[in-house]
Scaffold this motif. Structure first.
Motif, PDB file in Angstrom:
ATOM      1  N   SER A 126       0.796  -1.233   0.000  1.00 19.29           N
ATOM      2  CA  SER A 126       0.000   0.000   0.000  1.00 19.29           C
ATOM      3  C   SER A 126       0.827   1.281   0.000  1.00 19.29           C
ATOM      4  O   SER A 126       0.287   2.365  -0.193  1.00 19.29           O
ATOM      5  CB  SER A 126      -0.951   0.005   1.199  1.00 19.29           C
ATOM      6  OG  SER A 126      -0.209  -0.088   2.398  1.00 19.29           O
ATOM      7  N   ALA A 127       2.140   1.179   0.214  1.00 16.47           N
ATOM      8  CA  ALA A 127       2.943   2.390   0.402  1.00 16.47           C
ATOM      9  C   ALA A 127       2.971   3.272  -0.849  1.00 16.47           C
ATOM     10  O   ALA A 127       2.893   4.501  -0.750  1.00 16.47           O
ATOM     11  CB  ALA A 127       4.354   2.027   0.827  1.00 16.47           C
ATOM     12  N   GLY A 128       3.059   2.636  -2.017  1.00 15.17           N
ATOM     13  CA  GLY A 128       3.138   3.416  -3.254  1.00 15.17           C
ATOM     14  C   GLY A 128       1.908   4.285  -3.440  1.00 15.17           C
ATOM     15  O   GLY A 128       2.005   5.496  -3.703  1.00 15.17           O
ATOM     16  N   ALA A 129       0.725   3.674  -3.239  1.00 15.04           N
ATOM     17  CA  ALA A 129      -0.528   4.413  -3.411  1.00 15.04           C
ATOM     18  C   ALA A 129      -0.677   5.494  -2.342  1.00 15.04           C
ATOM     19  O   ALA A 129      -1.172   6.587  -2.608  1.00 15.04           O
ATOM     20  CB  ALA A 129      -1.712   3.456  -3.373  1.00 15.04           C
ATOM     21  N   ALA A 130      -0.244   5.162  -1.112  1.00 11.20           N
ATOM     22  CA  ALA A 130      -0.369   6.139  -0.032  1.00 11.20           C
ATOM     23  C   ALA A 130       0.517   7.354  -0.295  1.00 11.20           C
ATOM     24  O   ALA A 130       0.101   8.511  -0.120  1.00 11.20           O
ATOM     25  CB  ALA A 130       0.002   5.495   1.300  1.00 11.20           C
ATOM     26  N   LEU A 131       1.738   7.076  -0.726  1.00 11.76           N
ATOM     27  CA  LEU A 131       2.660   8.172  -1.033  1.00 11.76           C
ATOM     28  C   LEU A 131       2.116   9.025  -2.179  1.00 11.76           C
ATOM     29  O   LEU A 131       2.201  10.252  -2.160  1.00 11.76           O
ATOM     30  CB  LEU A 131       4.021   7.575  -1.413  1.00 11.76           C
ATOM     31  CG  LEU A 131       5.262   8.419  -1.165  1.00 11.76           C
ATOM     32  CD1 LEU A 131       5.285   8.985   0.244  1.00 11.76           C
ATOM     33  CD2 LEU A 131       6.516   7.569  -1.387  1.00 11.76           C
ATOM     34  N   GLN A 132       1.516   8.350  -3.161  1.00  6.49           N
ATOM     35  CA  GLN A 132       0.929   9.066  -4.290  1.00  6.49           C
ATOM     36  C   GLN A 132      -0.219   9.962  -3.815  1.00  6.49           C
ATOM     37  O   GLN A 132      -0.364  11.102  -4.260  1.00  6.49           O
ATOM     38  CB  GLN A 132       0.425   8.081  -5.343  1.00  6.49           C
ATOM     39  CG  GLN A 132      -0.072   8.730  -6.623  1.00  6.49           C
ATOM     40  CD  GLN A 132       0.989   9.610  -7.269  1.00  6.49           C
ATOM     41  OE1 GLN A 132       2.078   9.150  -7.572  1.00  6.49           O
ATOM     42  NE2 GLN A 132       0.676  10.893  -7.435  1.00  6.49           N
ATOM     43  N   ALA A 133      -1.030   9.448  -2.884  1.00 10.62           N
ATOM     44  CA  ALA A 133      -2.144  10.253  -2.358  1.00 10.62           C
ATOM     45  C   ALA A 133      -1.608  11.510  -1.670  1.00 10.62           C
ATOM     46  O   ALA A 133      -2.187  12.599  -1.799  1.00 10.62           O
ATOM     47  CB  ALA A 133      -2.977   9.427  -1.387  1.00 10.62           C
ATOM     48  N   GLY A 134      -0.502  11.347  -0.939  1.00 12.86           N
ATOM     49  CA  GLY A 134       0.115  12.511  -0.298  1.00 12.86           C
ATOM     50  C   GLY A 134       0.637  13.495  -1.326  1.00 12.86           C
ATOM     51  O   GLY A 134       0.468  14.709  -1.210  1.00 12.86           O
ATOM     52  N   TRP A 135       1.243  12.967  -2.368  1.00 14.79           N
ATOM     53  CA  TRP A 135       1.793  13.826  -3.414  1.00 14.79           C
ATOM     54  C   TRP A 135       0.702  14.522  -4.208  1.00 14.79           C
ATOM     55  O   TRP A 135       0.878  15.661  -4.633  1.00 14.79           O
ATOM     56  CB  TRP A 135       2.695  13.013  -4.342  1.00 14.79           C
ATOM     57  CG  TRP A 135       4.113  13.420  -4.144  1.00 14.79           C
ATOM     58  CD1 TRP A 135       4.890  13.095  -3.089  1.00 14.79           C
ATOM     59  CD2 TRP A 135       4.876  14.277  -4.998  1.00 14.79           C
ATOM     60  NE1 TRP A 135       6.115  13.688  -3.226  1.00 14.79           N
ATOM     61  CE2 TRP A 135       6.139  14.417  -4.401  1.00 14.79           C
ATOM     62  CE3 TRP A 135       4.634  14.920  -6.199  1.00 14.79           C
ATOM     63  CZ2 TRP A 135       7.146  15.184  -4.952  1.00 14.79           C
ATOM     64  CZ3 TRP A 135       5.649  15.681  -6.765  1.00 14.79           C
ATOM     65  CH2 TRP A 135       6.884  15.816  -6.142  1.00 14.79           C
ATOM     66  N   ASP A 136      -0.418  13.840  -4.408  1.00 11.95           N
ATOM     67  CA  ASP A 136      -1.549  14.489  -5.079  1.00 11.95           C
ATOM     68  C   ASP A 136      -1.968  15.727  -4.280  1.00 11.95           C
ATOM     69  O   ASP A 136      -2.238  16.789  -4.850  1.00 11.95           O
ATOM     70  CB  ASP A 136      -2.742  13.529  -5.191  1.00 11.95           C
ATOM     71  CG  ASP A 136      -2.522  12.464  -6.257  1.00 11.95           C
ATOM     72  OD1 ASP A 136      -1.558  12.594  -7.038  1.00 11.95           O
ATOM     73  OD2 ASP A 136      -3.305  11.500  -6.295  1.00 11.95           O
ATOM     74  N   TRP A 137      -2.022  15.575  -2.970  1.00 13.08           N
ATOM     75  CA  TRP A 137      -2.373  16.719  -2.132  1.00 13.08           C
ATOM     76  C   TRP A 137      -1.291  17.801  -2.200  1.00 13.08           C
ATOM     77  O   TRP A 137      -1.595  18.991  -2.234  1.00 13.08           O
ATOM     78  CB  TRP A 137      -2.603  16.287  -0.673  1.00 13.08           C
ATOM     79  CG  TRP A 137      -4.047  16.051  -0.398  1.00 13.08           C
ATOM     80  CD1 TRP A 137      -4.700  14.852  -0.334  1.00 13.08           C
ATOM     81  CD2 TRP A 137      -5.039  17.065  -0.177  1.00 13.08           C
ATOM     82  NE1 TRP A 137      -6.035  15.058  -0.090  1.00 13.08           N
ATOM     83  CE2 TRP A 137      -6.277  16.402   0.019  1.00 13.08           C
ATOM     84  CE3 TRP A 137      -5.011  18.468  -0.127  1.00 13.08           C
ATOM     85  CZ2 TRP A 137      -7.466  17.093   0.261  1.00 13.08           C
ATOM     86  CZ3 TRP A 137      -6.204  19.151   0.111  1.00 13.08           C
ATOM     87  CH2 TRP A 137      -7.411  18.468   0.301  1.00 13.08           C
ATOM     88  N   GLY A 138      -0.038  17.374  -2.226  1.00  9.70           N
ATOM     89  CA  GLY A 138       1.043  18.350  -2.325  1.00  9.70           C
ATOM     90  C   GLY A 138       0.928  19.176  -3.597  1.00  9.70           C
ATOM     91  O   GLY A 138       0.987  20.413  -3.567  1.00  9.70           O
ATOM     92  N   ALA A 139       0.711  18.484  -4.720  1.00  3.96           N
ATOM     93  CA  ALA A 139       0.605  19.170  -6.010  1.00  3.96           C
ATOM     94  C   ALA A 139      -0.628  20.061  -6.053  1.00  3.96           C
ATOM     95  O   ALA A 139      -0.580  21.201  -6.532  1.00  3.96           O
ATOM     96  CB  ALA A 139       0.560  18.144  -7.143  1.00  3.96           C
ATOM     97  N   ALA A 140      -1.747  19.552  -5.535  1.00  2.68           N
ATOM     98  CA  ALA A 140      -2.992  20.332  -5.561  1.00  2.68           C
ATOM     99  C   ALA A 140      -2.887  21.542  -4.632  1.00  2.68           C
ATOM    100  O   ALA A 140      -3.301  22.653  -4.981  1.00  2.68           O
ATOM    101  CB  ALA A 140      -4.170  19.449  -5.155  1.00  2.68           C
ATOM    102  N   GLY A 141      -2.319  21.310  -3.445  1.00  5.48           N
ATOM    103  CA  GLY A 141      -2.156  22.416  -2.502  1.00  5.48           C
ATOM    104  C   GLY A 141      -1.242  23.484  -3.072  1.00  5.48           C
ATOM    105  O   GLY A 141      -1.478  24.691  -2.897  1.00  5.48           O
ATOM    106  N   ALA A 142      -0.202  23.043  -3.778  1.00  5.90           N
ATOM    107  CA  ALA A 142       0.705  24.001  -4.409  1.00  5.90           C
ATOM    108  C   ALA A 142      -0.044  24.858  -5.428  1.00  5.90           C
ATOM    109  O   ALA A 142       0.225  26.054  -5.571  1.00  5.90           O
ATOM    110  CB  ALA A 142       1.868  23.262  -5.072  1.00  5.90           C
ATOM    111  N   CYS A 143      -1.004  24.244  -6.125  1.00  2.36           N
ATOM    112  CA  CYS A 143      -1.815  24.999  -7.092  1.00  2.36           C
ATOM    113  C   CYS A 143      -2.605  26.096  -6.383  1.00  2.36           C
ATOM    114  O   CYS A 143      -2.648  27.245  -6.835  1.00  2.36           O
ATOM    115  CB  CYS A 143      -2.805  24.075  -7.804  1.00  2.36           C
ATOM    116  SG  CYS A 143      -2.054  22.960  -8.984  1.00  2.36           S
ATOM    117  N   ALA A 144      -3.267  25.717  -5.294  1.00  4.41           N
ATOM    118  CA  ALA A 144      -4.124  26.676  -4.597  1.00  4.41           C
ATOM    119  C   ALA A 144      -3.297  27.828  -4.044  1.00  4.41           C
ATOM    120  O   ALA A 144      -3.667  29.007  -4.182  1.00  4.41           O
ATOM    121  CB  ALA A 144      -4.883  25.976  -3.475  1.00  4.41           C
TER     122      ALA A 144
END
Lengths: 392, 387
Positions: free
Chosen positions: B231-249
């Motif tokens: 599960s680590a790959g998907a979990a890390l990706q979920a965190g990165w999705d938030w990082g990228a999205a938060g960076a947009c905002a």
């Protein structure tokens, strides 16, 4: 408020899709798929079919034959049509002069002109630009002199699209030279079959014929063909431009282009063309997919009144971006084609050479250099944003 | 393809009444309680403002970062994006993204929401801060750990290796650390005071604190495993999705503020005996900046629709949006500096802080080119809105 994802909207999409699948004649679909501009006959035929369903002018008020759909629903409709390879109807009657007539016209004018725009039986063109009145449109000089119950019109228009087959031209003419130049302009509806009207073709760099010069030599126009009041034409011209804020943004066309591009790339890949697996091409394609999405959402924001800019400023923004997309998409299309982009194809003729999927590509690429020029250049649009949006 | 529609939330183009209220209250807070002075004071303290963090927690805004199912009160990811956009506009130095959103997204995506409910509550109340340690020296944005290794030894894990530029690490009490094992990548929860763990702290160009971490046979218990190799790959990706999205905002807020500052500046500054705003070349440039801002704003609903949705399509869409907004933010804040002239490149000018913030977001969560390639490689269809 409308939403894109509602059950109702999804059912509507299906309804439109099914209607087009059942009613769009194959030759029209084929020409559109190839990227050719629709012919007069194609436009007439398709407008009549849409009219049969009550869908030829969705944006008009219901009492004049429109649908009463919300702006978002109308855009969804236009996109569905474009993605199903339906030719775009001629905009000059349906989108430009039609709304002016039902807003400012007399009852006689409404009765005379609107039904034949709706069913596609009469074609219109737009008499705006002149050799010395381009971006500075208010400098126009084509003169209309009142003589009894007629106007006598003399002058010249240029860049007049579809004048070669139009039945009518809505024309900005000068009726007064005394004051501010915007205040001496009137809008006249002129029968293109009148004595003294001459149309001369201009061949564009794609070797096709869309635009013309139109000459008026002592053309007699009945005074009842004046729109609204004399010398108030600038107001109607501005209304006409502002009435359809998002139609010059070419969103349905961009979505159609993207679909055409993907089909072309997928087909070339299926045929084992190794040249298509090019990272740089795919990167530009990916960037354009994102750009189309941004464009689509920017337009939905305008249509649902969510744009943070004022409406006229936002309209200029989507016009600029729409033109850029038209140019970038067609540039990528010809780049993907490689050598197949080179042959000079004549629309509506049989060809025994070249790639049938590619025939309209180079022609579109070449003519679309004009998209950022007509309807207010990108530079003019930047000026509008700066002045009206940023108050500079 | 038919299930692809269900893979995102419905697109909401505007703000709901509740969302508008939240936005208004954050705006008011920034306008009355935050300014460049307070930011400078925090920078002088190593990039931290503990009083501000308490205030944000008390106002309930950290609760807006967690969905109701995990004890927060977010109806959708929109609330968190509103908070970040406003913080971007106000240059607010607070690690909402790094200490709260990204780590909590990872815990939730790893299925730890229930087990770590206490930790999540403590994060919302501002008592505890986490930091994500994923980057390794010289490996750019490669999410797979290589040089940080974990070995299972009896009833404990033993960690060895180095992590680079862990944002917020100096203030975190707990670190989420990615590590390589024989079975694959895993994520571990490591107390910041674990024996054998040392760090070198520093300030980043965006104003945040960060540290390089050194693991010298750090031992943690069995239950420190947050995500296994499955599960680590998907979990890390979920965190990165938030990082990228938060960076947009945040970048969106920064762009808006930089444009506003520049409009004011060109209307007062005179050269050649007229205000800069009278020059057409300046006007057109500002119009182009406004267009970029409008198009970035338009893309934001796609982030709300795809965050926390799991799956490659959602990550691809978020990457696509990030690439477009990153390019816009670089253009707008870069041109804002340019139009300010010499003063624009000084530390004194607010506009340079916006520029630096935008650049820092690119460095931390990937910029235009990186995300465009991610979108290109991960996309499954060619339409970001309709599947």
């Amino acid at each position: 408020m409308d939403t894109l994802d509602s059950t109702e909207m999804r059912a509507f999409r299906r309804e439109v899709r099914d209607f087009v699948a059942a009613n769009l004649p194959k030759p029209l679909e084929q020409r559109c798929r190839q990227g050719f501009h629709p012919s007069k006959e194609d436009m007439r035929e398709w407008t009549a079919i849409l009219h049969g369903k009550g869908w030829s002018a969705p944006h008009w008020p219901t009492r004049y034959g429109g649908t009463g759909w919300s702006p978002l629903k109308r855009m969804v409709f236009d996109i569905e049509l474009a993605e199903a390879w339906a030719p775009a109807p001629s905009p000059f009657g349906l989108h430009l002069i039609g709304p002016v007539i039902y807003t400012f016209g007399t009852e006689q004018q409404k009765e005379r002109y609107l039904p034949r725009i709706l069913d596609g039986s009469e074609f219109w063109c737009q008499g705006y630009s002149e050799p010395n009145a381009g971006s500075d449109l208010a400098s126009l000089r084509t003169a209309a002199k009142r003589e009894g119950d007629c106007y006598r019109v003399n002058g010249q228009k240029i860049w007049t699209s579809q004048a070669q087959f139009a039945d009518w031209i809505f024309c900005l003419v000068r009726t007064d030279n005394s004051g501010k130049k915007q205040n001496g302009i009137s809008m006249l509806l002129i029968d293109m079959h009148s004595p003294g009207v001459t149309v001369k073709p201009i061949i564009t760099q794609d070797m096709d014929h869309y635009v013309n010069e139109v000459f008026f030599e002592d053309v007699r126009v009945p005074a009842e063909n004046l729109i609204g009041e004399e010398n108030a034409g600038w107001r109607y011209a501005k209304f006409l431009l502002e009435n359809e804020r998002t139609s010059s943004a070419y969103l349905p066309q961009a979505k159609q282009d993207m679909k055409r591009l993907r089909e072309l790339i997928d087909r070339m890949r299926d045929e084992h063309s190794e040249g298509i697996d090019d990272e740089a091409l795919d990167t530009e394609c990916a960037a354009l997919e994102i750009e189309v999405a941004a464009h689509e959402l920017a337009i939905y924001r305008i249509l649902t009144d969510n744009a943070s800019s004022q409406a006229d400023t936002a309209a200029s923004m989507v016009k600029i971006q729409g033109a850029r997309l038209q140019q970038r998409l067609s540039a990528l299309w010809v780049e993907v084609l490689g050598m197949h982009g080179l042959p000079l194809f004549q629309p509506h003729r049989e060809h025994d050479f070249g790639d049938p999927a590619a025939m309209g590509a180079m022609s579109q690429f070449l003519i679309r250099r004009a998209v950022s020029i007509y309807g207010g250049t990108n530079e003019i649009q930047h000026g509008i944003i700066a002045k009206r949006g940023l108050h500079l | 393809m038919s299930d692809a529609m269900a893979q995102r939330r419905p697109l909401a183009l505007g703000l709901s009444d509740d969302e508008r209220q939240l936005q208004d209250s954050i705006e008011r807070f920034i306008d009355h309680e935050y300014d460049l002075m307070r930011r400078r004071a925090a920078l002088a303290e190593g990039g931290d403002d503990p009083a501000l963090w308490r205030q944000i927690a008390e106002l309930g805004w950290l609760g807006a970062c967690l969905p109701e199912t995990d004890g927060g009160y977010a109806q959708s990811p929109k609330e968190a994006l509103i908070l970040l956009e406003q913080f971007g506009r106000g240059l607010v130095l607070a690690p909402v993204l790094d200490a709260m959103l990204v780590p909590s997204a990872i815990l939730r995506a790893a299925g730890q929401g229930e087990r770590e409910a206490g930790l999540l509550m403590a994060m919302m109340s501002g008592e505890r801060r986490l930091a994500l340690a994923w980057a390794e020296p010289g490996r750019r944005y490669d999410l797979r750990p290589l040089t940080t290794q974990a070995r299972h030894d009896g009833h404990q894990w033993r960690l060895q290796g180095t992590k680079a530029t862990v944002l917020g690490a100096p203030q975190a009490d707990t670190l989420l650390v990615s590590a390589a094992t024989e079975q694959g990548s895993v994520l571990m929860r490591v107390p910041a005071d674990a024996p054998g763990l040392s760090m070198t702290s520093y300030l980043t160009i965006g104003g945040q604190s960060a540290a390089d971490l050194f693991f010298a046979d750090v031992r943690v218990a069995d239950d420190a495993l947050v995500a296994s190799a499955e599960s680590a790959g998907a979990a890390l990706q979920a965190g990165w999705d938030w990082g990228a999205a938060g960076a947009c905002a945040e970048a969106l807020g920064a762009m808006r503020a930089a444009l506003t500052l520049t409009l004011k500046y060109v209307d007062t500054r005179e050269q050649f005996s007229q205000r800069l705003s009278r020059f057409q070349v300046i006007q057109h440039r500002l119009a182009a900046m406004a267009l970029e801002l409008e198009y970035s704003q338009a893309l934001l609903p796609l982030l709300t629709a795809h965050l926390d949705q799991r799956g490659q399509r959602s990550s691809a869409v978020i990457a696509g949006v990030r690439s477009r907004i990153s390019a816009a933010a670089r253009m707008v804040t870069g041109d804002a500096v340019q139009l300010h002239g010499g003063i624009g490149v000084t530390d004194e000018a607010a506009v340079s802080h916006y520029f630096r913030r935008v650049v820092a977001l690119d460095q931390a969560w990937g910029g235009h080119r990186f995300h465009l390639q991610r979108y290109r490689q991960q996309r499954r269809d060619h339409d970001l809105i309709h599947a």
